[in-house]
Design an enzyme around this catalytic site. Structure first.
Site, PDB file in Angstrom:
ATOM      1  N   LYS A  84       0.838  -1.215   0.000  1.00  0.00           N
ATOM      2  CA  LYS A  84       0.000   0.000   0.000  1.00  0.00           C
ATOM      3  C   LYS A  84       0.873   1.265   0.000  1.00  0.00           C
ATOM      4  O   LYS A  84       0.651   2.186  -0.769  1.00  0.00           O
ATOM      5  CB  LYS A  84      -0.934   0.030   1.234  1.00  0.00           C
ATOM      6  CG  LYS A  84      -1.921  -1.123   1.283  1.00  0.00           C
ATOM      7  CD  LYS A  84      -2.902  -0.994   2.429  1.00  0.00           C
ATOM      8  CE  LYS A  84      -2.300  -1.111   3.825  1.00  0.00           C
ATOM      9  NZ  LYS A  84      -1.693  -2.422   4.131  1.00  0.00           N
ATOM     10  N   ARG A  96     -10.565   0.731   7.507  1.00  0.00           N
ATOM     11  CA  ARG A  96     -10.187  -0.661   7.774  1.00  0.00           C
ATOM     12  C   ARG A  96     -11.308  -1.452   8.405  1.00  0.00           C
ATOM     13  O   ARG A  96     -11.087  -2.548   8.924  1.00  0.00           O
ATOM     14  CB  ARG A  96      -9.000  -0.698   8.732  1.00  0.00           C
ATOM     15  CG  ARG A  96      -7.695  -0.654   7.996  1.00  0.00           C
ATOM     16  CD  ARG A  96      -6.585  -0.805   8.967  1.00  0.00           C
ATOM     17  NE  ARG A  96      -5.511   0.023   8.539  1.00  0.00           N
ATOM     18  CZ  ARG A  96      -4.288  -0.425   8.308  1.00  0.00           C
ATOM     19  NH1 ARG A  96      -3.983  -1.665   8.512  1.00  0.00           N
ATOM     20  NH2 ARG A  96      -3.367   0.403   7.900  1.00  0.00           N
ATOM     21  N   ARG A 120      11.870  -5.235   5.091  1.00  0.00           N
ATOM     22  CA  ARG A 120      11.316  -3.886   5.008  1.00  0.00           C
ATOM     23  C   ARG A 120      12.098  -2.912   5.900  1.00  0.00           C
ATOM     24  O   ARG A 120      12.420  -3.195   7.041  1.00  0.00           O
ATOM     25  CB  ARG A 120       9.850  -3.877   5.438  1.00  0.00           C
ATOM     26  CG  ARG A 120       9.180  -2.572   5.007  1.00  0.00           C
ATOM     27  CD  ARG A 120       8.405  -1.840   6.035  1.00  0.00           C
ATOM     28  NE  ARG A 120       7.437  -2.588   6.756  1.00  0.00           N
ATOM     29  CZ  ARG A 120       6.130  -2.395   6.670  1.00  0.00           C
ATOM     30  NH1 ARG A 120       5.655  -1.559   5.785  1.00  0.00           N
ATOM     31  NH2 ARG A 120       5.333  -3.049   7.457  1.00  0.00           N
ATOM     32  N   ARG A 144      10.381  -1.163  11.404  1.00  0.00           N
ATOM     33  CA  ARG A 144       9.237  -0.682  12.155  1.00  0.00           C
ATOM     34  C   ARG A 144       9.038  -1.537  13.391  1.00  0.00           C
ATOM     35  O   ARG A 144       9.242  -2.741  13.351  1.00  0.00           O
ATOM     36  CB  ARG A 144       7.987  -0.723  11.268  1.00  0.00           C
ATOM     37  CG  ARG A 144       7.402   0.648  11.061  1.00  0.00           C
ATOM     38  CD  ARG A 144       6.345   0.668  10.040  1.00  0.00           C
ATOM     39  NE  ARG A 144       5.194  -0.160  10.388  1.00  0.00           N
ATOM     40  CZ  ARG A 144       4.133  -0.284   9.603  1.00  0.00           C
ATOM     41  NH1 ARG A 144       4.100   0.329   8.449  1.00  0.00           N
ATOM     42  NH2 ARG A 144       3.122  -1.036   9.966  1.00  0.00           N
ATOM     43  N   ARG A 161      -1.745  -8.642  13.134  1.00  0.00           N
ATOM     44  CA  ARG A 161      -2.224  -7.691  12.121  1.00  0.00           C
ATOM     45  C   ARG A 161      -2.980  -8.409  11.003  1.00  0.00           C
ATOM     46  O   ARG A 161      -3.968  -7.894  10.479  1.00  0.00           O
ATOM     47  CB  ARG A 161      -1.042  -6.879  11.562  1.00  0.00           C
ATOM     48  CG  ARG A 161      -0.629  -5.743  12.516  1.00  0.00           C
ATOM     49  CD  ARG A 161       0.812  -5.304  12.326  1.00  0.00           C
ATOM     50  NE  ARG A 161       1.107  -4.778  11.020  1.00  0.00           N
ATOM     51  CZ  ARG A 161       2.343  -4.632  10.556  1.00  0.00           C
ATOM     52  NH1 ARG A 161       3.380  -4.965  11.291  1.00  0.00           N
ATOM     53  NH2 ARG A 161       2.549  -4.145   9.351  1.00  0.00           N
TER      54      ARG A 161
END
Ligand code: AP5
Ligand code: MG
Length: 209
Positions: free
Chosen positions: A13, A85, A118, A151, A162
């Site tokens: 995203k 969401r 990431r 993160r 999640r």
């Protein structure tokens, strides 16, 4: 043009939104980044928000809806990354009159592989991947030159949570926006360039309308 980008954690995203922002001059609003910004400010609200993010749960609507609406209130061209969401959140923004909802359709196995590599910059606005999207200088953001970091919520237990939250609370939006004739499903299993090309096709179609 008012767009929503929907997809599971790690589906791309943020990566896609950065490109859409640049090429189509749309304001990129990442709900996650907006909430993390509030946490960094260490306000009373920020402290409460942090607890939800750290657990991988949705931040309650009373915090997130107002922040998002405030951020886009004088804007007509934007891409909402990670908002709404839940059906409840979607009902709160019916008045925004969204033009298109793009769903990044991706296999869960593939997405899990992406998390380990990431990295994000200090502002949280620019994302990289050690293998698939490395920065020009290792460890440094191409755009704002800040050091890259992982993160905090990118650890296996929180990622699992999640995904659960996505499956239980966010997935019903697929049906919701399909019924509203706003949803376009994009194959998001390819390289960043391939996925972006798929996204561009649906945006071009919308622009021709
Ligand atoms: P948020 O920050 O939105 O996290 P998320 O939905 O879990 O999604 P990510 O940001 O992890 O992934 P992404 O889809 O942006 O993928 P990316 O482009 O980085 O939300 C965090 C938390 O905030 C939530 O858990 C919740 O607590 C709270 N929150 C947020 N919104 C909320 C809301 N509306 N209501 C309530 N609470 C909310 O890509 C991932 C990696 O893969 C990167 O390294 C990237 O470089 C790489 N990559 C991307 N595309 C490709 C590709 N095609 N091929 C190979 N690698 C790729
Ligand atoms: Mg993101």
């Amino acid at each position: 043009m008012k767009l929503i980008l929907l997809g599971p954690p790690g589906s791309g995203k943020g990566t896609i939104s950065e490109r859409v922002e640049k090429d189509y001059k749309l304001y990129h609003l990442s709900a996650g980044a907006l909430l993390r910004e509030e946490v960094t400010k260490n306000t009373t609200i920020g402290k409460q928000i942090k607890q939800y993010i750290d657990r991988g749960e949705l931040v309650p609507p009373e915090f997130v809806v107002q922040l998002v609406k405030l951020a886009v209130q004088h804007k007509n061209n934007y891409i909402l990354d990670g908002f709404p969401r839940s059906i409840e959140q979607a009902e709160h923004i019916i008045d925004l009159k969204i033009d298109l909802v793009i769903l990044l359709d991706i296999s869960q196995d593939l997405v899990i592989q992406r998390f380990a590599g990431r990295r994000v910059c200090q502002t949280g606005e620019h994302g990289y991947h050690l293998q698939t999207l490395p920065p020009k200088t290792p460890g440094i953001c191409d755009v704002d030159k800040t050091p890259l970091q992982q993160r905090q919520d990118d650890n296996p237990d929180i990622i699992k949570k999640r995904f659960q939250v996505y499956n239980n609370e966010t997935k019903p939006l697929i049906d919701y926006y399909q019924k509203a004739h706003l949803l376009k499903k994009i194959n998001a299993n390819g390289t960043p360039d391939e996925v972006y090309q798929n996204v561009q096709k649906v945006i071009q179609k919308l622009k021709k309308k």
